[in-house]
Write an enzyme that holds these catalytic residues in place. Structure first.
Site, PDB file in Angstrom:
ATOM      1  N   HIS A   1     -14.814 -23.346 -12.133  1.00 15.56           N
ATOM      2  CA  HIS A   1     -14.302 -22.041 -12.569  1.00 15.56           C
ATOM      3  C   HIS A   1     -12.864 -21.822 -12.106  1.00 15.56           C
ATOM      4  CE1 HIS A   1     -17.559 -19.951 -14.554  1.00 15.56           C
ATOM      5  NE2 HIS A   1     -18.413 -20.266 -13.585  1.00 15.56           N
TER       6      HIS A   1
ATOM      7  N   HIS B   1     -19.911 -26.529  -9.742  1.00 21.34           N
ATOM      8  CA  HIS B   1     -19.905 -25.539 -10.823  1.00 21.34           C
ATOM      9  C   HIS B   1     -18.881 -24.441 -10.533  1.00 21.34           C
ATOM     10  CE1 HIS B   1     -22.064 -22.915 -13.871  1.00 21.34           C
ATOM     11  NE2 HIS B   1     -21.368 -22.015 -13.192  1.00 21.34           N
TER      12      HIS B   1
END
Length: 158
Positions: free
Chosen positions: A134, A130
């Site tokens: 980014h 995750h």
């Protein structure tokens, strides 16, 4: 302790690709400290530098087993599959169901400039994937096959 503003979905910085850290200096150390403080204050388990407006390849993660500071992280291996609910400090009020690898092997540099290779699975593997997304301008909602409001998540937890 310094808290930084967490950028929200719609801020163009969240969609840009981060640059590698060339030198770990006092500025980078301060950023690491500020990111950890900001993550803990916001009750998150991870935070990437773009989420505080800095396009550097840096993430901090703490899923409950201590703080991991990762500079220039790179996934070397991934395998297996897990499907689970994710949220994001930059996308408040929603969650999504996302398929991630069950196991990842990641290489990064720590704040002392030491290379680290870490193998992990389940929630920690999910958090790494995750946060590394980014760094490439990808939000979890881009990969979610189903999205939920905060109210729907609350009902599911009862």
């Amino acid at each position: 302790m310094a808290y930084r503003e967490i950028r929200k979905d719609g801020d163009e910085v969240l969609r840009k690709k981060s640059r590698p850290v060339e030198v770990i200096d006092k500025k980078i150390e301060t950023l690491l400290d500020d990111m950890a403080d900001t993550m803990y204050k916001a009750d998150g388990v991870g935070l990437a530098a773009p989420q505080v407006g800095i396009l550097k390849r840096i993430v901090v993660i703490d899923i409950g087993n201590g703080l991991f500071e990762m500079i220039n992280p790179e996934i070397l291996e991934q395998n297996g599959e897990q499907d689970g609910i994710e949220g994001c400090l930059s996308v408040p009020g929603t969650s999504g169901e996302v398929v991630r690898p069950m196991h990842v092997k990641v290489r990064y540099t720590d704040r002392n400039g030491e290379p680290v290779i870490l193998e992990t699975e389940e929630l920690f593997a999910r958090a790494i994937c995750h946060e590394l997304d980014h760094l490439d301008g990808i939000l979890y909602k881009d990969k979610a096959h189903k999205m939920f409001t905060a109210e729907e998540i609350e009902k599911m937890q009862k």
